[in-house]
Design an enzyme around this catalytic site. Structure first.
Site, PDB file in Angstrom:
ATOM      1  N   PRO A 100      22.242 -25.299  -8.186  1.00 20.80           N
ATOM      2  CA  PRO A 100      22.505 -23.868  -7.961  1.00 20.80           C
ATOM      3  C   PRO A 100      23.933 -23.521  -8.381  1.00 20.80           C
ATOM      4  O   PRO A 100      24.875 -24.221  -8.027  1.00 20.80           O
ATOM      5  CB  PRO A 100      22.323 -23.712  -6.445  1.00 20.80           C
ATOM      6  CG  PRO A 100      21.485 -24.883  -6.036  1.00 20.80           C
ATOM      7  CD  PRO A 100      21.841 -25.998  -6.960  1.00 20.80           C
ATOM      8  N   HIS A 193      20.257 -39.983  -8.711  1.00 25.71           N
ATOM      9  CA  HIS A 193      20.596 -40.668  -9.960  1.00 25.71           C
ATOM     10  C   HIS A 193      21.355 -41.929  -9.541  1.00 25.71           C
ATOM     11  O   HIS A 193      22.384 -41.830  -8.869  1.00 25.71           O
ATOM     12  CB  HIS A 193      21.479 -39.792 -10.838  1.00 25.71           C
ATOM     13  CG  HIS A 193      20.717 -38.746 -11.595  1.00 25.71           C
ATOM     14  ND1 HIS A 193      20.126 -37.676 -10.981  1.00 25.71           N
ATOM     15  CD2 HIS A 193      20.445 -38.632 -12.920  1.00 25.71           C
ATOM     16  CE1 HIS A 193      19.518 -36.937 -11.900  1.00 25.71           C
ATOM     17  NE2 HIS A 193      19.692 -37.489 -13.079  1.00 25.71           N
ATOM     18  N   GLU A 196      23.278 -45.437 -13.283  1.00 26.84           N
ATOM     19  CA  GLU A 196      23.252 -45.086 -14.714  1.00 26.84           C
ATOM     20  C   GLU A 196      24.291 -45.896 -15.478  1.00 26.84           C
ATOM     21  O   GLU A 196      24.125 -46.214 -16.647  1.00 26.84           O
ATOM     22  CB  GLU A 196      23.559 -43.600 -14.904  1.00 26.84           C
ATOM     23  CG  GLU A 196      22.372 -42.698 -14.742  1.00 26.84           C
ATOM     24  CD  GLU A 196      22.768 -41.256 -14.912  1.00 26.84           C
ATOM     25  OE1 GLU A 196      22.680 -40.749 -16.037  1.00 26.84           O
ATOM     26  OE2 GLU A 196      23.173 -40.620 -13.915  1.00 26.84           O
TER      27      GLU A 196
HETATM   28  P1  IMP Z   1      21.093 -27.935 -14.325  1.00 25.19           P
HETATM   29  O1  IMP Z   1      21.301 -28.667 -13.033  1.00 25.19           O
HETATM   30  O2  IMP Z   1      19.809 -27.158 -14.391  1.00 25.19           O
HETATM   31  O3  IMP Z   1      22.293 -27.064 -14.651  1.00 25.19           O
HETATM   32  O4  IMP Z   1      20.959 -29.028 -15.485  1.00 25.19           O
HETATM   33  C1  IMP Z   1      22.053 -29.626 -16.143  1.00 25.19           C
HETATM   34  C2  IMP Z   1      22.800 -30.564 -15.220  1.00 25.19           C
HETATM   35  O5  IMP Z   1      21.975 -31.689 -14.890  1.00 25.19           O
HETATM   36  C3  IMP Z   1      24.042 -31.210 -15.861  1.00 25.19           C
HETATM   37  O6  IMP Z   1      25.161 -30.397 -15.733  1.00 25.19           O
HETATM   38  C4  IMP Z   1      24.183 -32.515 -15.081  1.00 25.19           C
HETATM   39  O7  IMP Z   1      24.913 -32.323 -13.897  1.00 25.19           O
HETATM   40  C5  IMP Z   1      22.765 -32.857 -14.705  1.00 25.19           C
HETATM   41  N1  IMP Z   1      22.213 -33.925 -15.559  1.00 25.19           N
HETATM   42  C6  IMP Z   1      21.429 -33.791 -16.641  1.00 25.19           C
HETATM   43  N2  IMP Z   1      21.125 -34.991 -17.157  1.00 25.19           N
HETATM   44  C7  IMP Z   1      21.715 -35.904 -16.367  1.00 25.19           C
HETATM   45  C8  IMP Z   1      21.759 -37.331 -16.374  1.00 25.19           C
HETATM   46  O8  IMP Z   1      21.183 -38.046 -17.211  1.00 25.19           O
HETATM   47  N3  IMP Z   1      22.497 -37.913 -15.395  1.00 25.19           N
HETATM   48  C9  IMP Z   1      23.140 -37.204 -14.426  1.00 25.19           C
HETATM   49  N4  IMP Z   1      23.105 -35.871 -14.387  1.00 25.19           N
HETATM   50  C10 IMP Z   1      22.410 -35.224 -15.352  1.00 25.19           C
HETATM   51 ZN    ZN Z   2      18.719 -36.850 -14.944  1.00 28.38          ZN
END
Ligand code: IMP
Ligand code: ZN
Length: 346
Positions: A100, A193, A196
């Site tokens: 959010p 997560h 990683e």
């Molecule tokens: P949102 O939460 O809809 O804004 O999607 C993008 C966000 O997801 C990014 O800013 C990251 O914080 C998170 N995100 C996307 N891919 C990864 C990942 O592979 N590892 C950790 N966080 C991720």
């Molecule tokens: Zn992810």
């Protein structure tokens, strides 16, 4: 029918998709994005597709999507597009996750409500649930405020908001365990997560916390920069892992598809599912991820439908909803048995 056609045809379950990372070029074009941002996205996207980038380089891409969804209307339109694209790829059950965000013209509550509205409007053709993310880079204070809002919105939309996630750049920030205990006590499912990049102490803390699922799980097994102790603990917990093949290959946390750590899960018969992570940023789809899995991990064709049947077990929907989807998948499998018997030409 060739193998990719079969991957597309199978009804699929997607459990790890970040909303803003899932915006396709087409969606970004539809949104009111300034041209220079769109061009920047395309350049980086193409770079990421052809050149394995380091994890921190991949994280820079999210800023562009965030600029494109900085209003109630744009996040609503973006959500509609993402759901429609998964639906067109024959995903029948989707768990979207998003952090959010407050912007100059939008509160975090309005952001969540806009995403929920788009989900509710899709319910006649696809089942979508929402997981709200806490960004590990945020301070305890910011995250606590986010959690309070998430809990409030969960009370308003308990049939849609089902879980909470810890995400963000794994090289930064921390896991505020207390907040996740509070979320769990309020009835939210938890996915983290986890591992990683190498961080044995944090992986240990996360596994002991016993989330409902983990994302990636890359550095747990000793062959993948984890340790015997972590792997033993993971194996005894049997927590389902959300594996994201292309994301790991392009971010450089895995060298190739065929050497992906999912091999260890297969070897030890541990629960996992295959996911897109960020289908826009990594230019992939649920069908393509299954194709990579089949082609590189020595799996039989029946894995395609059996994967949906096992992934739905790990979903955060109610038992009743899961049962309905499971029955649909079992019927589909029975009616389409022939597709898995015939010799597949590549
Ligand atoms: P949102 O939460 O809809 O804004 O999607 C993008 C966000 O997801 C990014 O800013 C990251 O914080 C998170 N995100 C996307 N891919 C990864 C990942 O592979 N590892 C950790 N966080 C991720
Ligand atoms: Zn992810």
């Amino acid at each position: 029918m060739d193998l990719f056609e079969l991957c597309k045809k199978v009804p699929k379950v997607e459990l790890h998709a970040h909303l803003n990372g899932s915006l396709s070029e087409k969606t970004l074009t539809t949104l009111d994005v300034p041209q220079h941002l769109l061009e920047g996205y395309q350049i980086i996207n193409n770079l990421a597709v052809t050149t394995p980038e380091k994890l921190n380089e991949c994280f820079k891409l999210f800023k562009i999507a965030h600029d494109a969804t900085a209003s109630v209307n744009s996040i609503y339109v973006a959500t509609k597009h993402v759901i429609e694209e998964f639906y067109k790829d024959n995903v029948i059950y989707l768990e979207l996750r998003t952090t959010p965000r407050q912007e100059s013209n939008m509160t975090k509550e309005e952001y969540i409500a806009a995403v929920v509205r788009a989900i509710e409007e899709s319910k006649d053709f696809i089942t979508v649930k929402l997981i709200l993310s806490i960004d590990r880079r945020h301070s305890m204070e910011v995250s606590k405020n986010a959690l309070n809002i998430i809990l409030e919105m969960h009370e308003m939309y308990p049939d849609i908001i089902k879980g909470i996630d810890l995400c963000g750049d794994p090289s930064q920030g921390t896991f505020h365990e207390n907040l996740f205990i509070e979320a769990r006590n309020s009835g939210l499912k938890i996915t983290l997560h986890c591992g990683e990049i190498k961080n044995d102490q944090e992986v240990l803390q996360m596994l002991k916390f016993k989330p409902d699922r983990i994302g990636h799980g890359t550095c747990i097994h000793p062959n993948y920069e984890g340790s015997d102790e972590l792997w033993k603990l993971y194996k005894s917990s049997s927590i389902p892992t959300e594996c994201c093949l292309t994301s790991n290959v392009l971010c450089g946390t895995t060298s190739t598809y065929s050497k992906h750590h999912t091999r260890e899960w297969l070897q030890d018969e541990l629960p996992f599912c295959i996911n897109t992570d960020d289908k826009g940023v990594f230019n992939t789809s649920a069908s393509e991820e299954l194709l990579h899995a089949i082609e590189n991990l020595n799996l039989p064709k029946t894995f395609l439908i059996d994967h949906s049947l096992s992934a739905i077990e790990y979903a955060f929907a109610s038992e009743k909803e899961k049962m309905k989807i499971k029955e649909f998948l079992m019927d589909w499998k029975k009616q389409n048995q022939g597709l898995f018997n015939e010799t597949v030409s590549k």
